[in-house]
Design a protein around this motif. Structure first.
Motif, PDB file in Angstrom:
ATOM      1  N   GLU A 125       3.120   1.967  -4.209  1.00 42.82           N
ATOM      2  CA  GLU A 125       2.744   1.363  -5.486  1.00 42.82           C
ATOM      3  C   GLU A 125       2.674   2.460  -6.544  1.00 42.82           C
ATOM      4  N   ASP A 126       3.037   2.106  -7.771  1.00 38.43           N
ATOM      5  CA  ASP A 126       2.978   3.036  -8.893  1.00 38.43           C
ATOM      6  C   ASP A 126       2.864   2.223 -10.182  1.00 38.43           C
ATOM      7  N   PRO A 127       2.848   2.854 -11.362  1.00 36.85           N
ATOM      8  CA  PRO A 127       2.735   2.082 -12.611  1.00 36.85           C
ATOM      9  C   PRO A 127       3.859   1.076 -12.823  1.00 36.85           C
ATOM     10  N   SER A 136       5.493  -0.676 -10.408  1.00 39.09           N
ATOM     11  CA  SER A 136       5.190  -1.858  -9.592  1.00 39.09           C
ATOM     12  C   SER A 136       3.954  -2.584 -10.122  1.00 39.09           C
ATOM     13  N   PHE A 137       3.030  -1.837 -10.753  1.00 38.75           N
ATOM     14  CA  PHE A 137       1.850  -2.472 -11.357  1.00 38.75           C
ATOM     15  C   PHE A 137       2.277  -3.460 -12.443  1.00 38.75           C
ATOM     16  N   ASP A 157      -5.839   5.999 -12.729  1.00 37.96           N
ATOM     17  CA  ASP A 157      -5.584   7.358 -12.265  1.00 37.96           C
ATOM     18  C   ASP A 157      -6.806   8.242 -12.488  1.00 37.96           C
ATOM     19  N   SER A 205      -3.601   1.138 -13.710  1.00 36.49           N
ATOM     20  CA  SER A 205      -2.187   1.512 -13.679  1.00 36.49           C
ATOM     21  C   SER A 205      -1.529   1.369 -12.313  1.00 36.49           C
ATOM     22  N   GLN A 206      -2.273   0.926 -11.303  1.00 41.96           N
ATOM     23  CA  GLN A 206      -1.687   0.901  -9.962  1.00 41.96           C
ATOM     24  C   GLN A 206      -2.468  -0.061  -9.078  1.00 41.96           C
ATOM     25  N   HIS A 223      -3.896  -0.748  -5.336  1.00 38.43           N
ATOM     26  CA  HIS A 223      -4.207  -0.103  -4.062  1.00 38.43           C
ATOM     27  C   HIS A 223      -4.470  -1.192  -3.029  1.00 38.43           C
ATOM     28  N   ASN A 270      -0.984   5.158   0.278  1.00 39.00           N
ATOM     29  CA  ASN A 270       0.102   4.981  -0.678  1.00 39.00           C
ATOM     30  C   ASN A 270       1.066   6.150  -0.527  1.00 39.00           C
ATOM     31  N   HIS A 295       4.024   6.380  -2.021  1.00 36.53           N
ATOM     32  CA  HIS A 295       5.002   6.455  -3.104  1.00 36.53           C
ATOM     33  C   HIS A 295       5.372   7.917  -3.329  1.00 36.53           C
ATOM     34  N   ARG A 299       3.172  10.264  -5.158  1.00 36.07           N
ATOM     35  CA  ARG A 299       1.925  10.645  -4.483  1.00 36.07           C
ATOM     36  C   ARG A 299       2.164  11.727  -3.434  1.00 36.07           C
TER      37      ARG A 299
END
Length: 599
Positions: free
Chosen positions: A175-177, A179-180, A297, A304-305, A307, A351, A353, A356
């Motif tokens: 997941e990241d911004p 995908s958010f 973050d 932004s993400q 979890h 995560n 990604h 990360r």
């Protein structure tokens, strides 16, 4: 009880008179845990509902003090009863211990990096180290009482989750911004999720598709082909997306089913209703339940993400007649398998990604996003492939039809399990286990390809890396109709891996004559060395010389080649260039590698 070491006595004397600290019980040896324990009370000014003015603590210290661990645990009687930020999950723990599990984080910021870092903790001073920890504990308590354990700009910290000791599964997600943003457009907040595992490690689980209850695909994580194509057994679970983390005050993840039901109900979700669609599956086997929530973050930032946390829902399949339930009544499952004080079986999630996992070290973005065709997967080629994969490369194609022999293992990245396999297939399989983001293709031909599909595949790669050290192949590279400019790179080892040759050029074809002119003086220089030392042979029968080179020399020079590869991709020169990395030995001692330029 053994005698109390003088260093511990010195540490205890250092806290005498420390404001807010009262010694309740002197050092006691806990034989079951092999550490010393001190019981104290800490007093601060507090009006916080979860932070009493006076709290009782047990301090555990390794017998090698002032080295070793020092931990502060709240007492079961008179200690903190909930979990805060910068604290392990604060549950009752073992019934035979007088303290809870919620040791607080008092370490220096760089504690987990290791001993070779700057820290203000007096690690070698028996008089001051315990005092330093007590001062940190008092400061921690005062910050907790003022709700200042985290401040604006601090990295966001997830609540500590107590993992079930009975389960060894791990759920990896990405997941990241970006995908958010995708999730923010999805109105559905619950559904089915499809998982796959790896053949080599079935306890590692990957969600590959999030669906609605009606079966509509809503979101697909962007895994590499190692997961999407080579994942083994697929199975189904549930997902639930919340508006905020599922925590009780202050920062406490639910430990038992009653606590979990409470936090889910507070956000309009019922776990009993959630599991209804899985009742048939739960009769046969356990099921995974993903619970997601948005995070930021840093404290104060925008969300932004997503979890994901994970729970394994227990199966109702049992021979125990006292636990058999009516198949059509989920309420019975709830009562039998989610008892109020029953432990929630949390699983490890992570995560992975690229943004990360790559913080530990990565190649430049422009390098990892370039697609590479790698020809030749011997000792040097396999190392180049593996280092590219570990450094975050996204797309690699492999060409090598040779078979792995037992002798290759001496200096190769592969092991005995790969003997008799094609090198391309064996390296392909290994790379896919290194990075879940990597796409690896195999071109099943010797270069140059004859199959029209393979010809098109070869032409699409902008970077061609030759690691074969094969004179004939270089002529084939020069004769092949590439149709457009390519960055050609040849990486080859000198005799006994005393040197590594790195040739690069941007051209529509590989300039064989130019390469030969640049490399020939170096080959002449090496000629006396291999005439004097000779080549070893492997096996009995017709004499076939084996290229002599130690594994440490090859791996060291391969790392130098990766650094040069990054530099070449970032700042390519159209003109042909030969760079030589040469080991430097003085008076029989290795002193380093020097880089020589030969244009």
């Amino acid at each position: 009880m053994p005698d109390v070491p003088e260093n511990l006595l010195a540490g205890r004397r250092a806290i005498d008179g420390l404001l807010g600290v009262e010694l309740l019980e002197d050092w006691e040896w806990f034989n079951e845990k092999s550490f010393w324990v001190l019981k104290c009370s800490l007093t601060i000014d507090s009006e916080h509902p979860y932070v009493p003015s006076k709290t009782i603590w047990f301090i555990t210290v390794d017998p090698i003090y002032p080295e070793g661990n020092i931990e502060f645990y709240p007492s079961k009687i008179g200690g903190l009863a909930t979990t805060f930020q910068h604290q392990n999950n604060n549950r009752d723990g073992f019934p035979d211990l007088p303290w809870r599990t919620g040791n607080i984080c008092l370490h220096s910021q760089f504690h987990h990096i290791g001993q070779f870092c700057i820290t203000d903790e007096p690690l070698d001073d028996p008089h001051m180290r315990i005092k330093w920890r007590f001062e940190r504990a008092l400061a921690w308590l005062m910050a907790a009482a003022r709700d200042e354990l985290v401040k604006s700009g601090d990295p966001f910290e997830l609540p500590h989750i107590p993992l079930s000791p009975r389960l060894d599964k791990s759920v990896l997600f990405i997941e990241d911004p970006v995908s958010f943003e995708s999730w923010s457009k999805i109105a559905v907040r619950m559904g089915f999720v499809e998982f796959v595992t790896l053949n080599q490690q079935p306890s590692v689980v990957f969600p590959t598709s999030f669906k609605s209850m009606a079966g509509e695909t809503l979101f697909r994580p962007n895994w590499g082909n190692g997961i999407t194509e080579n994942g083994s057994r697929g199975f189904q679970g549930l997902w639930l997306l919340l508006e905020r983390p599922p925590i009780l005050p202050v920062w406490h993840i639910p430990n038992n089913w009653n606590e979990l039901k409470t936090v889910l109900n507070d956000q309009g979700a019922s776990i009993t209703e959630c599991i209804k669609p899985l009742k048939q599956q739960l009769k046969r086997e356990p099921a995974l339940f993903l619970i997601g929530f948005p995070i930021m973050d840093r404290i104060g930032d925008e969300l932004s993400q997503i979890h994901w946390t994970a729970i394994e829902l227990p199966t109702s399949a049992t021979k125990d007649k006292t636990k058999r339930i009516k198949a059509n009544y989920v309420g019975h499952y709830d009562k039998a398998y989610m008892k109020e004080d029953g432990e929630v079986p949390w699983l490890k999630t992570e995560n992975c990604h690229y943004s990360r996992v790559s913080v530990r070290g990565k190649l430049h973005k422009e390098v990892v996003e370039n697609e590479v065709l790698l020809i030749g997967l011997g000792a040097i080629g396999s190392l180049i492939a593996e280092q590219l994969a570990r450094a975050g490369h996204s797309k690699i194609a492999l060409m090598d039809q040779d078979i792995v022999a037992a002798g290759n293992i001496v200096r190769h990245t592969l092991g005995l399990e790969s003997v008799t396999k094609k090198k391309s297939q064996a390296i392909h399989d290994k790379l896919l286990l290194i990075s879940p983001h990597l796409d690896v293709d195999i071109i099943e031909e010797v270069f140059p390809p004859k199959n029209e599909k393979n010809i098109k595949a070869v032409k699409r790669y902008p970077i061609i890396i030759d690691c074969t050290a094969d004179r004939e192949l270089r002529y084939q590279l020069g004769a092949f109709p590439w149709d457009q400019n390519k960055l050609f790179i040849t990486i080859a080892l000198g005799f006994k891996a005393k040197r590594l040759y790195f040739f690069s050029v941007i051209d529509e074809s590989f300039p064989v004559e130019t390469f030969n002119n640049l490399i020939q003086p170096w080959l002449e220089k090496e000629k006396p060395e291999y005439i004097d030392d000779g080549f070893p042979r492997e096996g009995i029968g017709c004499w076939h010389p084996i290229f002599p080179a130690r594994v440490d020399d090859i791996w060291m020079l391969a790392s130098a080649a990766i650094k040069q590869l990054e530099q070449t991709i970032l700042s390519p020169l159209e003109a042909p260039q030969l760079i030589v990395f040469e080991q430097v030995v003085e008076s029989g001692n290795f002193v380093g590698i020097q880089k020589l330029l030969n244009e």
